[in-house]
Structures are given as structure tokens and as C-alpha cells.
Scaffold this active site. Structure first.
Site, mmCIF file in Angstrom:
data_model
loop_
_atom_site.group_PDB
_atom_site.id
_atom_site.type_symbol
_atom_site.label_atom_id
_atom_site.label_comp_id
_atom_site.label_asym_id
_atom_site.label_seq_id
_atom_site.Cartn_x
_atom_site.Cartn_y
_atom_site.Cartn_z
ATOM 1 C CD1 TRP A 22 -22.769 16.217 28.042
ATOM 2 C CD2 TRP A 22 -20.700 16.041 28.891
ATOM 3 N NE1 TRP A 22 -22.396 14.897 27.972
ATOM 4 C CE2 TRP A 22 -21.122 14.745 28.486
ATOM 5 C CE3 TRP A 22 -19.431 16.164 29.453
ATOM 6 C CZ2 TRP A 22 -20.338 13.613 28.626
ATOM 7 C CZ3 TRP A 22 -18.633 15.036 29.590
ATOM 8 C CH2 TRP A 22 -19.085 13.779 29.187
ATOM 9 C CG ASP A 23 -20.861 25.197 27.271
ATOM 10 O OD1 ASP A 23 -19.797 25.567 27.794
ATOM 11 O OD2 ASP A 23 -21.679 25.986 26.769
ATOM 12 C CE1 TYR A 24 -23.851 20.196 32.145
ATOM 13 C CE2 TYR A 24 -22.764 18.079 32.378
ATOM 14 C CZ TYR A 24 -23.916 18.819 32.233
ATOM 15 O OH TYR A 24 -25.130 18.179 32.181
ATOM 16 C CG ASP A 25 -18.028 26.699 30.798
ATOM 17 O OD1 ASP A 25 -19.201 26.404 31.101
ATOM 18 O OD2 ASP A 25 -17.757 27.632 30.033
#
Length: 798
Positions: free
Chosen positions: A464-467
Site C-alpha cells: 500500500w506504499d505505507y512506508d
């Protein structure tokens, strides 16, 4: 013509209004049938059918058409309040456009009437409708105004700060200190006098995008103030020293960054400061400014003169691409200030997102602050390597990187790394065990050895590109046996964690939720994910009722898109056959602006975003047909929002992200406002003190046309806040180009000023010649679609 008048024997105004109603009704009926078949609301079909009858009747000169539309309006009001209650912004697309149509219908009815006072009836009715719209909007706005939920804690904490230099008259690090609290003990500017704050000076940096770099600039810079100089860096890494009282330039250094080195954004968030402990203050480079560049060089400059420090690397610079293998221009950059702990310059770098599964390495390195020599490198795939790779080898490609800002603890000798994801954010099957272990984690690295001491992972197998985008903040947390050295970790998901910064052990409650399965890699999806039970900025899952627009038609389209998409709530995985909804989107929650902490009152101030993304994985063959290729092979223009057509080469899927989930023709977001807010949180309890939308509608509107309405809507925001001892919160960040002073006790705006460009940067405050200044770099931002500029603006009391 006679036959036409026989079929439609109505005055021209009634004929026109009837035709307009008929057209709108046909759209609503068609969309309403589609929505109903998808299991959505039946309102649009029912209202559209009734409006169709009303329009045809008006076209035939029948007064009944007007009364029928009046019934539709009454039905619409009852349905709207049933769906969303008194939520003012939610009522806008449901009520405003139908009410405007009602005014037109009143004039059509007057045209059809034979009564002598028919136009008075139309004017009076229209006035009543407008009065109810404006008055009702004002009442609902007042009812929806955020109010404090609890009292502001007063002086009750005595947090220690392990940083060598403290904020006050100075602002010696990006976050105030390496503890990243964004707090100043200055109190000259107060809630009582902040209303008189004026511009003290303004300068132009001269760094504006060339024609080739348009659509890439985003300043993001927070200056430093040490001694008698203010240090800024521009989007293309030009570093300037200014007189903090006047803005007069003392020196300027240009590293000559080529346009092709710009990654997704040309940004320099800040520079770092280091004083050589063994050097006399008059010695060249005894005090130095250290910073990274977009073309991945690390510089050390004499803080007094701006000249490169000849004892640092080669002529004052180090090439950080050495050991990384193939690095095409723009793939590897440093846009965040390095963190310096115990004389070690720790830096990560941004690896251009979405290009290639085997993009350059996310290796973290520590350099000697005096010599520039590499002291260690942490490559998670080669944990036994201490320095540069063996001959003929490179650091492992595609590993998670740290593109944002680290924080550091001088006493513990630890640096805290908010880690990103492995290359190819939205596909996980090719990731290796070490990548799965450290991705989307906070890693505490021993600054002496470069080895991890502990790590805390917030998302398992992130697609989810939750970096982690935000710098973590060092605090003292009140425990049963006294204060505990802790670290506050905000996330894009909106969760806020408090960890013991010595061990990584959570100090606040953490829970587990069932995560949705499915997607293109069902075996790779974790069945559970952790969430913070202490505090989250995340709002409840979306429903069809949360869809928005400027009228019932675009709201209906958003409802259709909602029903068509895959959405199973938080952590819905992406799919290839249809869109999925990711909520919150990759811009947060909390992004790179981080949080601010008042260490005396014990309060966290967190600004946040509240928007979904509309996502789809695109099969490789289709992506190739559309020309989606890695940047160094691109066959078309480079630009657009991050993820909007990223190739993710060497995986089966490219990714197409509609960031914010916007409709293409109006530009409005499908989710109802607010899209961003700011909140004060009690550290001792985790409870909200106040929460309010951040940002007005003045520069926002349909079709990109600024409405200039000074109405608080809550806009997307990037950049953080600063808190002062006097009880003020200074923040810009929102897309309305305003900088604000907010009362820490109540959340109310006490002062604001219109910036000459977008304010997507964190401000800072310092003292010079006995006067407190507030400074912000107003450079705008392409992703936030705010005006680009090159102004540095300083404010002070008259």
C-alpha cells in the site's frame, strides 16, 4: 413551428428550465439504474424519474411540473438529512445544486402563471431559498466547528533532550534538535500579541524551475539558525547563509545539480550542522554545514564562508553512489538532511519509486563528519559487510530505503531510521526474507557499529506504499516508575505508537486486526495486522454515503466508482481486474512533516491527511502497450502524481494510482471533506484535546478554479508544525497558501498571512538581536498543486 408549440405550449423560460431538468433527469436515471444494479442507493433513480416527469410537464406548459419538482426537493432534503444528518459539507452536493434548480423552477412557474404578482412570488421564493442556504450553511458551519474536547495540560513534565545543541535562540537541526520535537522555548510572540505579527523581511533564492524541470519543484525546506547565520537550501541544493535579522545574503554555494538528476520532486528538506570538537572556532571548517544532493553527493561546507571543506572526502564532497552499481540519473537522491550522532553522519537516500523491482539499494551509511570517510554501511541483505562491497559486487538492489529524516539519541548512540518499502511498492512476491523483516519499520541503528539494535514493524508485507515517511520524535513518556526514554512514531496509516527508544518495546497498547485477503497475491497477504490502541488519526472505513462532488451527478458517479471497486476496509489489497480503494492513501495519515511535541505541557500536535487512493494493478502487457517504462527507458513525458502509471519493471504488474481519488473532469475528490486536519493529543493519556480541519477553500474549486472562499474545508497538507512555549502552533502545509498561528489551548486560528507561494514546508523560529522571528520557505509544491516560488519569508512583532 405550430406543431412544436402544440407539443410544448410553454413560455420560453419554462421550456428552457424544463429541458434542463429533463437532461439532468436522464443522466440521473441512467446512473441511478447503474448504481441500483450495483447495490447502491435508490435515491438517484427515484429522484431522476420524478425530475424527468417534472421537466416534461414544464416543457408542455404545465404548472404541475413545478409543484412536482418542489416535491422532489422536499424528498431530497429528507433523504439528505437521513443519510448524513447535519454534516454541512456532506449536504453540499445533495442540497445546493437542487436548491439552485428550484430557483429556476420558481421563475418557470411564474412565467406559466396568470397571477399579477407572479414575479414577486418568484423573487420572494428565490430569496427564501438563498436565505435558507446561506443561513442554514452558517448554522451548520457553527455546529460543526471543532471545539476543545478537554483542557490543555499545563506545565507538568520536564523532558530531557539528549541533543548536544538545544533550540531557543538557535534552531540547530531540522526538527529543532536531533530529537525532532519542533519545539521552541521562545515566548516573545504570544497568543495575545500574535495578531500584530508582520513581515520583517523576504528574500528570493533565485532557484526556480527551468522549462525542463517544470512540474517537479517542491521546496520543503526548513532553515537552520546557528550563531549569526540562517542557513537555507533550495530545491536544487543551492545553500545560502543569511543574516537572520535582515535576510541579507552572507554566502551562497551552488553544487550545480543537472535537471536530469531530479527524482520525483526537486526538494531539499534541510541541511545539518556539525562543530568539530577538537578544532578552534577560528579554524576553517571548525563549524560545518553538511548536506546531501539530488545527484547523491554529500557535501561539507565551512559554515562561516560556504567554501567546501577540503578535509572532507575529495574537495569537500563524497559520492554516495559508490558501491551501488548502475544508478541512472534521478534514481538515487538525497533530499533529507543527514542525522549526525557522535560525529557520524548518517544518511539514507530516496530511490525513485515504482520504476524497477531491482532498483538501486536502500543501503544506509555512516560517514565521519570530519574526514568524510565511510565508517560503516548497513545493507540488510549483507549484514556482515561493514564497509564498501567486495570488489566486483554491489550493495543488494531493491532493498527498502530511508528517504525521509532520521532522528538521533546522542546519549544512547542510536539513530532511528523510518524505513520505506522494498522496490515495487505494490507487489510483494519477489521480496526476500530480510526485506520482509525490515520494510515499513523503525530501525534503531547503533551509530558506532552500523548494526541494528532493534526494529519495530508496523505493516507486514506492505503493498500500500505505507512506508514510514515521518521523522520519529524523542520524548520522555510518563511510566509507573517515572519517565521512560521514548520515541513517538507516527505513520501513514494514522496510527501513533510510543516505544521505549532503548529497546523498541511498545509503551502504549497495540492491538491486532483481521486484514482482508485476496488481491493478485492471496498467499502473500498477512491474515492480521497491528494497530495502535493508544491513538490513531485514522477515521472509520468509508461507506457509499461518504462520496462527494459538487452536484448530485458527480456524487452519483463517485458512488458508482465506490460500488465498482474492491473495498474491504482498511488494508484492502490491490487488484488487477478492477480498482481497489486504499484508505488512508499513501500521503497519510502523517507524512514527512512529522509531529511537534510540547515537552513541558506534554502535548503532541499532529497535522494529517484524510484521503483515499483509487488503485489498480495493470498487467505487464497492457502497461507495455501504454508505454509505461522505467524512467531511464521512458518513451513519453515524465510527470504526474506518484504512482500514476509507474511501471514496476520486473514484476507482473505496473501500478496506476489515482492519488486522492479525484474525478477527471471536475478535479474534485470523491470523498467528502475534510481532507486534512490538525489535532492536539495529551501524551499522558493519548486522548484528543482538540481536532479541527486544516485549510480553507480559497484556492480550491471545481475545474481547478479557485473559489476564494475563506471557508474552512480541510485541505490536503504537507509540511509540519512548530510549537512554542507561549502556547502557539505555527503551520502552513495546507493548499490555501496561508501560514497560521493556532492557539495550542483551543485549536483556534489567531493569525494568518497569505504566502507568495505554496507553504509546503515546516516553519521554524529563532531569536536575533533580542527579537523572535518566524521563518518559512514559501516555494510551493507540484504534487500539492500550489504555486511555485522562491521566497523565504520572515515574520516578527512590529
Amino acid at each position: 413551428m405550430t406543431r412544436f408549440r402544440t407539443l410544448f405550449p410553454a413560455p420560453l423560460i419554462a421550456l428552457f428550465v424544463g429541458a434542463l431538468l429533463t437532461f439532468i433527469a436522464l443522466v440521473l436515471v441512467a446512473g441511478g439504474i447503474w448504481l441500483a444494479l450495483l447495490g447502491g442507493s435508490l435515491y438517484y433513480l427515484a429522484a431522476g424519474g420524478s425530475m424527468l416527469a417534472a421537466g416534461l410537464l414544464l416543457m408542455r406548459g404545465r404548472m404541475l411540473g413545478g409543484w412536482l419538482y418542489g416535491a422532489v426537493m422536499l424528498f431530497t432534503l429528507l433523504w439528505a438529512f437521513w443519510e448524513v444528518g447535519g454534516n454541512g459539507w456532506a449536504l453540499v452536493p445533495r442540497v445546493v445544486a437542487p436548491a439552485v434548480l428550484l430557483i429556476a423552477v420558481l421563475f418557470a412557474m411564474a412565467a406559466l402563471s396568470a397571477r399579477p404578482r407572479r414575479w414577486r412570488f418568484a423573487l420572494g421564493g428565490s430569496g427564501l431559498v438563498l436565505f435558507l442556504l446561506v443561513g442554514g450553511g452558517a448554522i451548520l458551519g457553527w455546529l460543526n466547528t471543532s471545539r476543545p474536547l478537554g483542557p490543555l495540560p499545563q506545565s507538568r513534565m520536564a523532558m530531557t533532550d539528549p541533543a548536544l545543541m538545544q533550540a531557543g535562540a538557535e534552531w540547530p537541526a531540522y526538527g529543532g534538535t536531533e530529537s525532532a520535537r519542533r519545539y521552541s522555548p521562545l515566548a516573545q510572540i504570544t497568543p495575545a500579541n500574535v495578531g500584530t505579527l508582520k513581515r520583517a523581511w523576504m528574500i528570493h533564492s533565485g532557484d526556480l524551475p527551468s522549462s525542463a524541470a517544470k512540474g517537479t519543484y517542491g521546496a520543503e525546506n526548513t532553515p537552520l539558525k546557528i550563531g549569526d547565520s540562517l542557513y537555507i537550501c533550495t530545491p536544487k541544493n543551492i545553500v545560502m547563509a543569511l543574516d537572520p535579522a535582515t535576510g541579507k545574503q552572507r554566502w551562497r554555494f551552488d553544487p550545480k545539480i543537472p535537471d536530469d538528476a531530479i527524482p520525483y520532486t526537486a526538494a531539499c528538506r534541510g541541511v545539518s550542522y556539525f562543530a568539530v570538537p577538537t578544532a578552534a572556532d577560528t579554524q576553517p571548517c571548525a563549524r560545518r554545514i553538511i548536506f546531501g544532493t539530488l545527484d547523491a553527493r554529500l557535501f561539507a561546507l565551512d559554515a562561516a564562508t560556504g567554501r567546501p571543506c577540503q578535509d572532507f572526502g575529495a574537495n569537500g564532497q563524497v559520492d554516495t553512489k559508490i558501491g551501488m552499481g548502475n544508478t541512472p540519473p534521478g534514481y538515487v537522491s538525497i533530499n533529507s538532511p543527514p542525522t549526525i550522532v557522535r560525529g557520524v553522519v548518517v544518511t539514507g537516500h530516496q530511490v525513485l519509486d515504482g520504476q524497477d523491482r531491482w532498483a538501486p539499494s536502500g543501503v544506509i551509511r555512516g560517514f565521519d563528519a570530519v574526514t568524510g570517510k565511510l565508517k560503516w554501511a548497513w545493507d540488510m541483505m549483507h549484514p556482515d559487510w561493514d564497509g564498501y562491497p567486495p570488489a566486483g559486487q554491489t550493495w543488494a538492489r531493491g532493498t527498502p530505503n530511508m528517504w525521509t529524516i532520521a532522528s538521533g539519541d546522542e546519549a544512547l548512540g542510536l539513530v532511528y531510521l523510518p524505513m520505506g518499502n522494498a522496490a515495487a511498492d505494490y507487489y510483494s512476491s519477489l521480496r526476500r526474507p530480510a526485506e520482509d523483516e525490515f520494510a515499513t519499520s523503525l530501525v534503531a541503528l547503533d551509530v558506532t557499529t552500523g548494526k541494528p539494535r532493534w526494529h519495530f514493524q508496523a505493516v507486514k508485507k506492505d503493498v500500500w506504499d505505507y512506508d514510514f515517511g515521518a521523522q520519529a520524535t524523542l520524548i520522555d513518556y510518563p511510566g509507573a516508575n517515572g519517565n521512560v526514554p521514548a520515541i513517538v512514531l507516527p505513520s501513514k496509516q494514522g496510527d501513533i505508537y510510543v516505544l521505549d527508544r532503548r529497546t523498541g518495546k511498545p509503551l502504549t497498547p497495540i492491538g491486532t486486526i483481521r486484514a482482508p485477503g485476496g488481491g493478485v497475491e492471496p498467499k502473500d497477504r498477512a491474515p492480521t495486522q497491528i494497530v495502535s490502541l493508544w491513538h490513531t488519526l485514522r477515521k472509520p472505513d468509508l461507506t457509499e454515503r461518504d462520496m462527494w462532488g459538487m452536484s448530485p451527478i458527480d456524487q452519483m458517479i463517485c458512488r458508482i466508482q465506490f460500488r465498482q471497486a474492491s473495498y474491504k476496509g482498511f488494508y484492502t489489497p490491490p487488484e488487477s481486474m478492477r480498482r481497489s480503494i486504499e484508505y488512508p492513501g499513501y500521503n497519510g495519515g502523517t507524512d514527512w512533516g512529522g509531529v511537534a511535541v510540547d515537552p513541558v505541557r506534554g502535548v503532541i500536535v499532529a497535522n494529517y491527511n484524510d484521503m483515499p487512493n483509487y488503485v489498480r494493478l495493470v498487467p505487464r502487457r497492457r502497461a507495455n502497450e501504454m508505454g509505461w517504462a522505467p524512467r531511464d527507458q521512458a518513451r513519453g513525458n515524465i510527470g504526474g502524481a506518484e504512482g500514476a502509471g509507474d511501471p514496476q519493471a520486473h514484476t507482473p504488474y505496473a501500478i496506476d494510482v489515482n492519488a486522492g481519488w479525484r474525478l477527471p473532469f471536475t478535479g474534485l475528490l470523491c470523498k467528502q471533506p475534510p481532507y486534512g486536519g490538525i489535532r492536539a493529543i495529551d501524551i499522558a493519556t493519548g486522548k484528543t484535546i482538540w481536532d479541527r480541519p486544516l485549510g480553507t477553500a480559497r484556492t480550491n474549486g471545481p475545474f481547478g478554479i479557485p473559489s476564494m472562499l475563506p471557508v474552512t474545508i480541510g485541505t490536503p497538507n504537507n509540511g509540519g508544525a512548530v510549537v512554542t512555549a507561549s502556547g502557539l502552533v505555527f503551520i502552513a502545509a495546507a493548499t490555501d497558501n496561508l501560514i497560521r498561528a493556532i492557539d495550542l489551548a483551543t485549536g483556534k486560528t489567531l493569525w494568518s498571512d497569505v504566502l507568495p507561494a505554496g507553504g509546503q514546508a515546516t516553519p521554524m523560529t529563532y531569536e536575533a538581536n533580542g527579537k523572535q522571528y518566524l521563518v518559512i520557505y514559501a516555494g510551493g509544491h507540484h504534487f500539492m498543486e500550489t504555486p511555485v516560488g522562491d521566497e523565504v519569508v520572515a515574520y516578527a512583532l512590529p
